[in-house]
Design a protein around this motif. Structure first.
Motif, PDB file in Angstrom:
ATOM      1  N   VAL A 222       0.821  -1.205   0.000  1.00 55.67           N
ATOM      2  CA  VAL A 222       0.000   0.000   0.000  1.00 55.67           C
ATOM      3  C   VAL A 222       0.857   1.257   0.000  1.00 55.67           C
ATOM      4  CG1 VAL A 222      -1.743   1.296   1.284  1.00 55.67           C
ATOM      5  CG2 VAL A 222      -1.889  -1.202   1.153  1.00 55.67           C
ATOM      6  N   ALA A 223       1.933   1.258   0.789  1.00 55.95           N
ATOM      7  CA  ALA A 223       2.788   2.446   0.858  1.00 55.95           C
ATOM      8  C   ALA A 223       3.378   2.774  -0.514  1.00 55.95           C
ATOM      9  CB  ALA A 223       3.903   2.233   1.879  1.00 55.95           C
ATOM     10  N   GLU A 224       3.822   1.744  -1.230  1.00 54.83           N
ATOM     11  CA  GLU A 224       4.385   1.979  -2.562  1.00 54.83           C
ATOM     12  C   GLU A 224       3.312   2.450  -3.540  1.00 54.83           C
ATOM     13  OE1 GLU A 224       7.046  -0.870  -0.424  1.00 54.83           O
ATOM     14  OE2 GLU A 224       4.876  -0.691  -0.714  1.00 54.83           O
ATOM     15  N   ILE A 225       2.086   1.953  -3.366  1.00 56.69           N
ATOM     16  CA  ILE A 225       0.989   2.407  -4.218  1.00 56.69           C
ATOM     17  C   ILE A 225       0.751   3.898  -4.007  1.00 56.69           C
ATOM     18  CG2 ILE A 225      -1.528   2.301  -4.487  1.00 56.69           C
ATOM     19  CD1 ILE A 225      -1.340  -0.714  -4.163  1.00 56.69           C
ATOM     20  N   GLU A 226       0.714   4.332  -2.752  1.00 62.36           N
ATOM     21  CA  GLU A 226       0.453   5.742  -2.464  1.00 62.36           C
ATOM     22  C   GLU A 226       1.581   6.629  -2.989  1.00 62.36           C
ATOM     23  OE1 GLU A 226      -2.279   7.012  -1.437  1.00 62.36           O
ATOM     24  OE2 GLU A 226      -3.206   5.034  -1.179  1.00 62.36           O
ATOM     25  N   ARG A 227       2.819   6.212  -2.814  1.00 58.23           N
ATOM     26  CA  ARG A 227       3.939   7.030  -3.294  1.00 58.23           C
ATOM     27  C   ARG A 227       3.976   7.081  -4.817  1.00 58.23           C
ATOM     28  NH1 ARG A 227       6.656   4.816   1.463  1.00 58.23           N
ATOM     29  NH2 ARG A 227       7.429   3.026   0.265  1.00 58.23           N
ATOM     30  N   THR A 228       3.602   5.972  -5.452  1.00 57.37           N
ATOM     31  CA  THR A 228       3.555   5.972  -6.918  1.00 57.37           C
ATOM     32  C   THR A 228       2.444   6.893  -7.412  1.00 57.37           C
ATOM     33  OG1 THR A 228       4.392   3.702  -6.981  1.00 57.37           O
ATOM     34  CG2 THR A 228       3.316   4.520  -8.970  1.00 57.37           C
ATOM     35  N   ALA A 229       1.283   6.852  -6.744  1.00 60.05           N
ATOM     36  CA  ALA A 229       0.175   7.730  -7.130  1.00 60.05           C
ATOM     37  C   ALA A 229       0.578   9.194  -7.008  1.00 60.05           C
ATOM     38  CB  ALA A 229      -1.050   7.434  -6.258  1.00 60.05           C
ATOM     39  N   GLU A 230       1.334   9.548  -5.954  1.00 58.63           N
ATOM     40  CA  GLU A 230       1.809  10.927  -5.801  1.00 58.63           C
ATOM     41  C   GLU A 230       2.713  11.335  -6.957  1.00 58.63           C
ATOM     42  OE1 GLU A 230       3.765  11.184  -2.085  1.00 58.63           O
ATOM     43  OE2 GLU A 230       1.948  10.906  -0.872  1.00 58.63           O
ATOM     44  N   ARG A 231       3.578  10.430  -7.387  1.00 58.77           N
ATOM     45  CA  ARG A 231       4.508  10.760  -8.457  1.00 58.77           C
ATOM     46  C   ARG A 231       3.813  10.895  -9.808  1.00 58.77           C
ATOM     47  NH1 ARG A 231       7.162   8.750  -4.406  1.00 58.77           N
ATOM     48  NH2 ARG A 231       9.426   8.842  -4.159  1.00 58.77           N
ATOM     49  N   ILE A 232       2.743  10.112 -10.010  1.00 60.76           N
ATOM     50  CA  ILE A 232       2.026  10.188 -11.291  1.00 60.76           C
ATOM     51  C   ILE A 232       1.162  11.444 -11.347  1.00 60.76           C
ATOM     52  CG2 ILE A 232       0.250   9.075 -12.703  1.00 60.76           C
ATOM     53  CD1 ILE A 232       1.312   6.382 -11.648  1.00 60.76           C
ATOM     54  N   GLY A 233       0.488  11.757 -10.259  1.00 64.94           N
ATOM     55  CA  GLY A 233      -0.366  12.936 -10.231  1.00 64.94           C
ATOM     56  C   GLY A 233      -1.598  12.781 -11.115  1.00 64.94           C
ATOM     57  N   ASP A 234      -2.195  13.896 -11.469  1.00 67.12           N
ATOM     58  CA  ASP A 234      -3.373  13.891 -12.340  1.00 67.12           C
ATOM     59  C   ASP A 234      -2.936  13.845 -13.799  1.00 67.12           C
ATOM     60  OD1 ASP A 234      -5.134  14.058 -10.199  1.00 67.12           O
ATOM     61  OD2 ASP A 234      -5.005  16.260 -10.152  1.00 67.12           O
ATOM     62  N   VAL A 235      -3.479  12.867 -14.534  1.00 69.76           N
ATOM     63  CA  VAL A 235      -3.180  12.726 -15.957  1.00 69.76           C
ATOM     64  C   VAL A 235      -4.483  12.941 -16.723  1.00 69.76           C
ATOM     65  CG1 VAL A 235      -2.279  11.229 -17.763  1.00 69.76           C
ATOM     66  CG2 VAL A 235      -1.349  11.078 -15.431  1.00 69.76           C
ATOM     67  N   LEU A 444      -7.281   0.044   8.884  1.00 70.35           N
ATOM     68  CA  LEU A 444      -8.225   0.706   9.781  1.00 70.35           C
ATOM     69  C   LEU A 444      -7.482   1.692  10.688  1.00 70.35           C
ATOM     70  CD1 LEU A 444     -10.522  -2.228  10.943  1.00 70.35           C
ATOM     71  CD2 LEU A 444     -11.105  -0.399   9.348  1.00 70.35           C
ATOM     72  N   GLY A 445      -7.972   2.915  10.743  1.00 71.79           N
ATOM     73  CA  GLY A 445      -7.394   3.905  11.639  1.00 71.79           C
ATOM     74  C   GLY A 445      -6.073   4.484  11.205  1.00 71.79           C
ATOM     75  N   GLY A 446      -5.611   4.144  10.004  1.00 71.53           N
ATOM     76  CA  GLY A 446      -4.363   4.712   9.506  1.00 71.53           C
ATOM     77  C   GLY A 446      -3.143   3.921   9.929  1.00 71.53           C
ATOM     78  N   PRO A 447      -1.956   4.431   9.566  1.00 71.40           N
ATOM     79  CA  PRO A 447      -0.719   3.669   9.781  1.00 71.40           C
ATOM     80  C   PRO A 447       0.009   3.979  11.084  1.00 71.40           C
ATOM     81  CG  PRO A 447      -0.268   5.542   8.362  1.00 71.40           C
ATOM     82  CD  PRO A 447      -1.739   5.621   8.715  1.00 71.40           C
ATOM     83  N   ASP A 448      -0.562   4.801  11.958  1.00 71.27           N
ATOM     84  CA  ASP A 448       0.160   5.207  13.159  1.00 71.27           C
ATOM     85  C   ASP A 448       0.553   3.995  14.008  1.00 71.27           C
ATOM     86  OD1 ASP A 448       0.614   6.400  15.957  1.00 71.27           O
ATOM     87  OD2 ASP A 448       0.274   8.183  14.736  1.00 71.27           O
ATOM     88  N   ALA A 449       1.754   4.044  14.594  1.00 73.71           N
ATOM     89  CA  ALA A 449       2.215   2.938  15.439  1.00 73.71           C
ATOM     90  C   ALA A 449       1.448   2.862  16.751  1.00 73.71           C
ATOM     91  CB  ALA A 449       3.714   3.075  15.718  1.00 73.71           C
ATOM     92  N   ASP A 450       0.887   3.969  17.187  1.00 76.57           N
ATOM     93  CA  ASP A 450       0.161   4.013  18.459  1.00 76.57           C
ATOM     94  C   ASP A 450      -1.252   3.470  18.249  1.00 76.57           C
ATOM     95  OD1 ASP A 450      -1.129   4.608  20.847  1.00 76.57           O
ATOM     96  OD2 ASP A 450      -0.061   6.501  21.103  1.00 76.57           O
TER      97      ASP A 450
END
Length: 804
Positions: A222-235, A444-450
């Motif tokens: 998932v983390a790599e998916i999100e970072r890749t989506a940021e790099r591609i941006g809106d096309v 669920l609840g995001g990636p926070d360690a807490d």
């Protein structure tokens, strides 16, 4: 409805199932087996009940049911339904239920006869998931003992049908052709130094410019998916979708279905999209060549996600996504020659997984040894033994491997034994159930360690997935009954993972030690880094320094309350090399973590003595307070051929030293002469007689004086004495069987050295005259005869001799 390749072999399959209860169907991707076989079986004469179709993933289960319902022109949940952990749609009219493999094993456990079920279709058996292998093993066992009429079909996309046929008592194998369009493979490689997100984003832009149709890109997580989506941006003209297990069903459906407004589809997906799904409009696949898979670290007792190279089978499945509906192209981010270096297949999960749930489920099934069931690959014996040990610690099985009452309650809950134990033992069932869901449902609840932060966010999330998860937690809480002690998030986590209680090891909060003995690491910027104790739920990475993914702060008092029976008091003693003394200590520990320590006023004498002995054992014999007599005995023994070397004494240290240090706290408190006595006892009576004969302790002079022989002298056995004591001695004195001449260190009446010799007769006849002349001037009162060999030995003056 269009004709699929599978339709050509459905008559053969129906005939095989009419003649016998088992069959193996080999059908490549695109043949249509997932959605066409079950509807075809509904009308068979033997099929008057429900057909269960297993799916390795929730997304695929839901999509398959929806596809079959759409083909029948019905809403999902009528004839065709599905059942997953978070989402179920079926009714009394449902004839075909697509369900995840874990749901099937739970159903078999609840009802081994599977009343009302006519057939089980195991889809995608080649993926070899643990739940899939176990479900097939239980189904075959139930068929053999309870339901000989139950039809079982193993459906595989790869040509390994013969192994499944052998497992299923020689079941007939029906093979279908696949439906595939031309596929072009392009190995474009990537820089080994660059980030995978940059390489995939560049490949996506290239594919969008060079090709037409939708694009599907495979990334490890998932983390790599999100970072890749940021790099591609809106096309422009392109709609980007994410596809992974953490998404809510609506977002997953949008990624699968075609774009209603004609935009090009771009899907960034994990390996969830490899099989069982057809993504409409996809014509281009971009494969990162990486996969993130769970790998159980047996040494650490935890499952960790590992990013690794995808197998050749996975790469083939991924590329095939491009040619499901039309000619396609697959961009591979590695060189063609590198393919041969990747593993051919992913290893069966049963060979690498934590088998705790499997062993407990087998015990509930009445099978103490899981290896007694039928498996393509039996579970490793060491993994079974480890799982038994963990279940025993949880109180889930007895010494014979039978489920306890607590274990039976654990087995009724649809979660891992650790989490089920937590839920049953917790006081706040709602909270414990929420934590169980939180730890089993990624995202669920995001990636926070807490975990407290994640739980708070999830409780405020109003998405469909969050609502479904909350409903699941309520169901689980209702299944848990009453009773228990844990009332906080941290206490609940600690109940599930007592071996992951962790204590901070440095001021930054980056390094932690766990009660199980493993080291953990935490981002020093996390608020959790400032607390002293953590109840750790999830980690990732190597066991020696796994990164903490989720945890909750816990107070020392909670640990004392929850694990009073696990806290052990150790009485030890540490040896101080500088002083030769021991300091008695009292430690309280939980596993590998020290809770407290300090001086022990009730030190055990045996512990103190053992510490003194170990101190000498570690630092050497020289630590002992050796007397001159003891050292002399050791050198005499060496001369006589009886070894009392440091190495010999250390080897036998437990024979002679413990009695000397009994009741003492310091080495220098050993009684004077005690070491000499201990050496004599160690040597024994016979050997001591040999030493006295070959290496006498003293030399008696002709004058009657006694002088110690120094066997450790560099020149050899040496005696120091006044020269007058040797008058009248014509032969040189010797020691030992080899008649070693004593080194005579001759002194004046004042004790000053005048000569050293190994040849006394030669001295008398040689240099004695010159020595005597000089001595007469210095010591005129003493005799200095011309012929000492014939003179009377004496230690007195001439006048004293005359008076006698």
């Amino acid at each position: 409805m269009s004709t699929l390749p599978i339709h050509a072999v459905l008559p053969d399959l129906l005939a095989a199932l009419a003649a016998g209860p088992t069959a193996v169907l080999v059908a490549p991707p695109g043949a249509g087996k997932t959605t066409a076989v079950a509807p075809a079986l509904i009308g068979a004469r033997w099929c008057d009940g429900e057909i269960l179709v297993t799916s390795p993933r929730r997304l695929a289960a839901r999509a398959a049911a929806e596809r079959m319902a759409a083909q029948a022109g019905e809403p999902v949940g009528r004839t065709f339904g599905y059942a997953t952990r978070l989402d179920t749609k079926r009714s009394a009219a449902t004839r075909v239920t697509v369900l995840t493999e874990g749901i099937l094993t739970a159903r078999l456990q609840d009802d081994p006869e599977l009343a009302g079920v006519s057939a089980i279709l195991f889809d995608e058996v080649h993926e070899r998931s643990l739940d899939g292998d176990f479900g097939l093993a239980l189904a075959l066992d139930a068929q053999g003992g309870l339901r000989p009429d139950l039809r079982i079909v193993a459906m595989s996309a790869t040509l390994d049908g013969a192994r499944f046929a052998s497992l299923m008592d020689g079941a007939p194998v029906i093979e279908s052709a696949g439906r595939s369009h031309p596929l072009e493979l392009r190995h474009i490689g990537r820089s080994a130094d660059g980030r995978i997100e940059d390489a995939v984003a560049a490949a996506v832009r290239r594919a969008l410019s060079e090709e037409h149709g939708g694009v599907l890109a495979f990334l490890p997580g998932v983390a790599e998916i999100e970072r890749t989506a940021e790099r591609i941006g809106d096309v422009p003209g392109v709609r980007l979708h994410r596809l992974h297990g953490s998404l809510d069903p609506a977002a997953q459906r949008a990624a699968i279905h075609g774009e209603p407004d004609g935009l090009r589809k771009l899907v960034l997906a994990t390996s969830i999209a490899e099989t069982s799904l057809t993504l409409n409009g996809i014509r281009v696949v971009i494969d990162s060549g990486l996969a993130r898979r769970p790998r159980y670290d047996r040494a650490a007792g935890m499952t960790r996600l590992v990013t690794e190279r995808a197998s050749q089978a996975s790469a083939t499945q991924r590329a095939g996504r491009a040619a499901r509906q039309q000619p396609g192209v697959a961009y591979r981010l590695w060189e063609a020659a590198a393919t041969a270096g990747t593993p051919r297949f992913d290893p069966p999960e049963i060979l690498e997984a934590d088998l705790s749930a499997l062993v407990l489920a087998c015990a509930m099934w009445g099978v103490a040894d899981p290896r007694a069931l039928r498996w393509l690959d039996p579970p490793p014996e060491v993994a079974v033994a480890e799982a038994r040990a963990r279940l025993s610690t949880l109180g889930a099985i007895d010494d014979a491997g039978r489920p306890t009452a607590h274990g039976r309650r654990i087995a009724t809950l649809p979660m891992t034994p650790r989490l089920a134990h937590m839920l049953l033992e917790a006081g706040d069932k709602r909270l414990a159930a929420e934590i169980a869901v939180l730890l089993q449902e990624r995202g669920l609840g995001g990636p926070d360690a807490d975990l407290e932060v994640r739980l708070r966010r999830w409780r405020g999330d109003r998405s469909a997935k969050a609502e479904s998860a909350r409903a699941l937690a309520r169901r689980w809480a209702g299944m848990a009954g009453r009773g228990g002690a844990a009332e906080s998030i941290a206490a609940c986590v600690a109940l599930a993972f007592p071996d992951r209680l962790a204590r901070r090891r440095d001021a930054s909060g980056e390094r932690w030690v766990s009660s199980g003995g493993r080291g953990f690491r935490l981002d020093a910027t996390s608020p959790l880094a400032r607390v002293e104790w953590l109840a750790v739920a999830e980690t990732q990475g190597m066991a020696a320094g796994a990164r903490i993914l989720s945890a909750a702060a816990i107070e020392a008092g909670e640990i004392e309350t929850l694990f009073a029976e696990r806290i052990v008091t150790h009485r030890t003693a540490s040896f101080d090399a500088a002083t030769g003394a021991v300091q008695p200590l009292r430690e309280r520990r939980i596993g590998a973590i020290r809770l407290s320590s300090g001086p022990d006023p009730q030190a055990d004498a045996a512990v103190l003595a053992a510490a003194l002995v170990d101190g000498v054992r570690t630092l050497g014999i020289a630590m002992l307070p050796w007397s001159d007599g003891a050292l002399a005995l050791r050198t005499r023994a060496a001369f006589a051929g009886v070894s009392l070397s440091d190495a010999d004494l250390l080897e036998r240290i437990d024979e002679w030293l413990p009695p000397l240090v009994a009741g003492r706290r310091r080495l220098d408190a050993i009684a004077p002469g005690a070491l000499t006595d201990a050496l004599r006892q160690l040597i024994g009576w016979d050997a001591m007689r040999q030493i006295d004969r070959l290496a006498p302790a003293d030399f008696t002079s002709p004058a009657g004086s006694t002088h110690a022989i120094d066997y450790g002298a560099e020149a050899g056995p040496t005696v120091e004495l006044r020269v007058q004591a040797l008058f009248g001695l014509a032969d040189h004195p010797v020691v030992g069987d080899r008649r070693v001449p004593l080194v005579l260190s001759l002194t004046s009446p004042a004790g000053r050295p005048i000569q050293t010799t190994r040849d006394l007769p030669g001295f008398w006849q040689g240099s004695w005259r010159d020595v005597a002349r000089e001595m007469r001037g210095r010591y005129p009162r003493h005799p200095w005869p011309e012929d000492p060999a014939a003179a009377t030995p004496t230690l007195r003056t001439k006048n004293a001799d005359a008076r006698r």
